[in-house]
Design a protein around this motif. Structure first.
Motif, PDB file in Angstrom:
ATOM      1  N   THR A   1       1.104  -1.153  -0.140  1.00 38.66           N
ATOM      2  CA  THR A   1      -0.110  -0.073  -0.233  1.00 38.66           C
ATOM      3  C   THR A   1       1.027   1.084  -0.035  1.00 38.66           C
ATOM      4  OG1 THR A   1      -1.823  -1.397   0.762  1.00 38.66           O
ATOM      5  CG2 THR A   1      -1.720   1.581   0.933  1.00 38.66           C
ATOM      6  N   LEU A   2       1.624   1.255   0.470  1.00 38.13           N
ATOM      7  CA  LEU A   2       3.011   2.669   0.725  1.00 38.13           C
ATOM      8  C   LEU A   2       3.911   2.603  -0.499  1.00 38.13           C
ATOM      9  CD1 LEU A   2       4.264   1.992   4.484  1.00 38.13           C
ATOM     10  CD2 LEU A   2       1.958   3.198   3.479  1.00 38.13           C
ATOM     11  N   VAL A   3       4.116   2.118  -1.129  1.00 41.53           N
ATOM     12  CA  VAL A   3       4.583   1.375  -2.759  1.00 41.53           C
ATOM     13  C   VAL A   3       4.061   1.685  -3.192  1.00 41.53           C
ATOM     14  CG1 VAL A   3       6.081   0.457  -4.405  1.00 41.53           C
ATOM     15  CG2 VAL A   3       7.004  -0.266  -1.481  1.00 41.53           C
ATOM     16  N   ALA A   4       2.755   1.157  -3.370  1.00 40.02           N
ATOM     17  CA  ALA A   4       1.873   1.627  -4.481  1.00 40.02           C
ATOM     18  C   ALA A   4       1.428   3.496  -4.511  1.00 40.02           C
ATOM     19  CB  ALA A   4       0.415   1.304  -4.126  1.00 40.02           C
ATOM     20  N   HIS A   5       1.588   4.242  -3.361  1.00 39.91           N
ATOM     21  CA  HIS A   5       1.101   5.547  -2.932  1.00 39.91           C
ATOM     22  C   HIS A   5       1.945   6.350  -3.055  1.00 39.91           C
ATOM     23  CE1 HIS A   5      -3.125   4.819  -3.287  1.00 39.91           C
ATOM     24  NE2 HIS A   5      -2.856   3.791  -2.457  1.00 39.91           N
ATOM     25  N   ARG A   6       3.395   6.101  -2.922  1.00 36.87           N
ATOM     26  CA  ARG A   6       4.651   6.541  -2.626  1.00 36.87           C
ATOM     27  C   ARG A   6       4.887   8.172  -3.284  1.00 36.87           C
ATOM     28  NH1 ARG A   6      11.104   4.266  -2.851  1.00 36.87           N
ATOM     29  NH2 ARG A   6      12.006   6.003  -2.049  1.00 36.87           N
ATOM     30  N   ALA A   7       4.775   7.780  -4.468  1.00 38.49           N
ATOM     31  CA  ALA A   7       4.918   9.188  -5.683  1.00 38.49           C
ATOM     32  C   ALA A   7       3.545  10.308  -4.320  1.00 38.49           C
ATOM     33  CB  ALA A   7       4.091   9.416  -6.994  1.00 38.49           C
ATOM     34  N   GLU A   8       2.525   9.734  -4.290  1.00 37.88           N
ATOM     35  CA  GLU A   8       1.868  10.800  -3.491  1.00 37.88           C
ATOM     36  C   GLU A   8       2.218  11.426  -2.440  1.00 37.88           C
ATOM     37  OE1 GLU A   8      -2.630   9.656  -3.753  1.00 37.88           O
ATOM     38  OE2 GLU A   8      -1.639   7.602  -5.004  1.00 37.88           O
ATOM     39  N   PHE A   9       3.462  10.010  -1.886  1.00 34.00           N
ATOM     40  CA  PHE A   9       3.467  10.821  -0.370  1.00 34.00           C
ATOM     41  C   PHE A   9       4.687  11.567  -1.000  1.00 34.00           C
ATOM     42  CE2 PHE A   9       2.262   6.732   1.387  1.00 34.00           C
ATOM     43  CZ  PHE A   9       1.156   7.175   2.279  1.00 34.00           C
ATOM     44  N   GLU A  10       5.217  11.861  -1.820  1.00 25.47           N
ATOM     45  CA  GLU A  10       6.421  12.715  -1.824  1.00 25.47           C
ATOM     46  C   GLU A  10       6.035  13.728  -2.626  1.00 25.47           C
ATOM     47  OE1 GLU A  10       9.010  10.357  -4.349  1.00 25.47           O
ATOM     48  OE2 GLU A  10       9.408   9.233  -2.979  1.00 25.47           O
TER      49      GLU A  10
ATOM     50  N   LYS B   1       8.205  -4.639  -6.781  1.00 23.59           N
ATOM     51  CA  LYS B   1       7.882  -5.145  -5.620  1.00 23.59           C
ATOM     52  C   LYS B   1       8.709  -4.699  -4.327  1.00 23.59           C
ATOM     53  CE  LYS B   1       2.922  -6.098  -5.969  1.00 23.59           C
ATOM     54  NZ  LYS B   1       2.113  -7.111  -6.093  1.00 23.59           N
ATOM     55  N   PRO B   2       9.012  -3.883  -2.538  1.00 20.59           N
ATOM     56  CA  PRO B   2      10.237  -5.012  -2.570  1.00 20.59           C
ATOM     57  C   PRO B   2       9.586  -6.049  -1.502  1.00 20.59           C
ATOM     58  CG  PRO B   2       8.753  -3.152  -0.657  1.00 20.59           C
ATOM     59  CD  PRO B   2       8.016  -4.206  -2.532  1.00 20.59           C
ATOM     60  N   HIS B   3      11.504  -6.650  -0.825  1.00 18.65           N
ATOM     61  CA  HIS B   3      10.917  -8.088  -0.620  1.00 18.65           C
ATOM     62  C   HIS B   3      10.534  -7.879   0.597  1.00 18.65           C
ATOM     63  CE1 HIS B   3      13.533  -9.402  -3.737  1.00 18.65           C
ATOM     64  NE2 HIS B   3      14.039  -8.680  -3.666  1.00 18.65           N
ATOM     65  N   LEU B   4       9.435  -8.823   1.044  1.00 17.73           N
ATOM     66  CA  LEU B   4       8.655  -8.793   2.182  1.00 17.73           C
ATOM     67  C   LEU B   4       8.669 -10.165   3.322  1.00 17.73           C
ATOM     68  CD1 LEU B   4       4.874  -8.261   1.210  1.00 17.73           C
ATOM     69  CD2 LEU B   4       6.827  -6.438   2.142  1.00 17.73           C
ATOM     70  N   PRO B   5       9.229 -10.129   4.236  1.00 17.37           N
ATOM     71  CA  PRO B   5       9.532 -10.965   5.507  1.00 17.37           C
ATOM     72  C   PRO B   5       8.568 -12.117   5.444  1.00 17.37           C
ATOM     73  CG  PRO B   5       8.643  -9.220   6.563  1.00 17.37           C
ATOM     74  CD  PRO B   5       8.201  -8.963   5.005  1.00 17.37           C
ATOM     75  N   VAL B   6       9.248 -13.334   5.425  1.00 19.48           N
ATOM     76  CA  VAL B   6       8.932 -14.390   5.061  1.00 19.48           C
ATOM     77  C   VAL B   6       7.570 -14.950   6.913  1.00 19.48           C
ATOM     78  CG1 VAL B   6       8.735 -17.231   5.327  1.00 19.48           C
ATOM     79  CG2 VAL B   6       9.954 -15.435   3.772  1.00 19.48           C
TER      80      VAL B   6
END
Length: 291
Positions: free
Chosen positions: A207-216, A286-291
């Protein structure tokens, strides 16, 4: 630099927040824990604020004094003289921790110690105290060296944040949750009150990655807690100490600018050795997420 752009201006990211100060060799929320955070080179010390029975603000997380002093009384029912007569237990306290020679500090003492040395994040435990704490910070001419947290989930919350900043000049850090269905709306709400730093909880790092440009575009720096008891989606200190690249690395690659942790020295060592390998440009993958 100590102003609203402090976090955006940092060259080394993520900025490290020592939760309740750096309490490995000192009691949490003590003057020694703040001093230790300064000595370790962390950017921020987070401290918890309560008010005594005689109206003095002091540092303590729990409502009850048991964990940190052994007393069975609620802290807000005691005077500041009574509070400062009790030694603090070492570290994060509990019956297995020995007593130290440190005592409960007042907020004024903590502000004086930190002034021009480290940025403070103030977690005021009772909402009715927020404006009084902001006024005290302003009286000590530290508006640009501290921030206070305010939960923001509605427009009314957002307007309260704005009113606090306008009246006292102290940066107010909204705390909010970003879910896939409300993320854009929350960003716009925070943009409208010109927030610059937000403590973020989230349903998924995606969710944060998908909206990163908006945050910036909104000028928002994201603060994430990896504290074990409140970590989102498995991004915890416990997991990070086993696989720091998967936790702190993924958060950094996702654009997180500030991380609060109970293992600040471990995060600092990881940041020092790994940061050249990371970039801060928006990424499509996408970033690597923890298992």
């Amino acid at each position: 630099m100590r102003d609203r752009n402090f976090f955006n201006a940092l060259m080394l990211k993520p900025a490290i927040v020592a939760h309740r100060g750096h309490w490995v060799n000192a009691p949490e929320n003590s003057l020694a824990s703040i001093d230790a955070a300064v000595s370790a080179g962390f950017e921020v010390a987070e401290i918890d604020i309560q008010r005594s029975d005689d109206g003095v603000f002091f540092l303590m997380h729990d409502e009850m004094l048991t964990r940190m002093t052994g007393s069975e009384f609620p802290c807000h029912q005691m005077s500041i003289a009574q509070l400062q007569a009790m030694p603090l237990r070492q570290g994060c306290g509990g019956s297995g921790s020995g007593f130290s020679h440190h005592v409960i500090p007042t907020l004024a003492e903590a502000l004086k110690l930190a002034k021009r040395r480290i940025f403070l994040n103030l977690d005021v435990k009772h909402e009715e105290d927020l404006a009084f704490v902001a006024k005290l910070v302003a009286q000590m001419d530290m508006q640009g060296e501290a921030s206070i947290k305010v939960t923001v989930q509605t427009e009314v919350d957002a307007q309260y944040l704005l009113a606090l900043e306008e009246e006292h000049g102290l940066m107010v850090m909204p705390k909010t949750r970003f879910d896939a269905e409300n993320c854009s709306a929350m960003i716009e709400q925070l943009r409208a009150v010109e927030a610059t730093l937000v403590e973020a909880r989230f349903d998924s790092l995606y969710t944060l990655v998908a909206h990163r440009a908006e945050f910036e575009q909104a000028g928002l720096t994201l603060w994430v807690n990896t504290l074990d008891r409140v970590a989102c989606c498995g991004f915890s200190d416990k997991a990070a100490q086993k696989a720091p690249d998967a936790i702190w690395g993924s958060l950094t690659e996702a654009g997180i600018g500030v991380i609060q942790t109970d293992a600040p020295q471990v995060l600092a060592a990881w940041r020092q050795s790994h940061m050249p390998a990371f970039t801060y440009q928006a990424k499509a993958d996408k970033p690597h997420l923890p298992v």
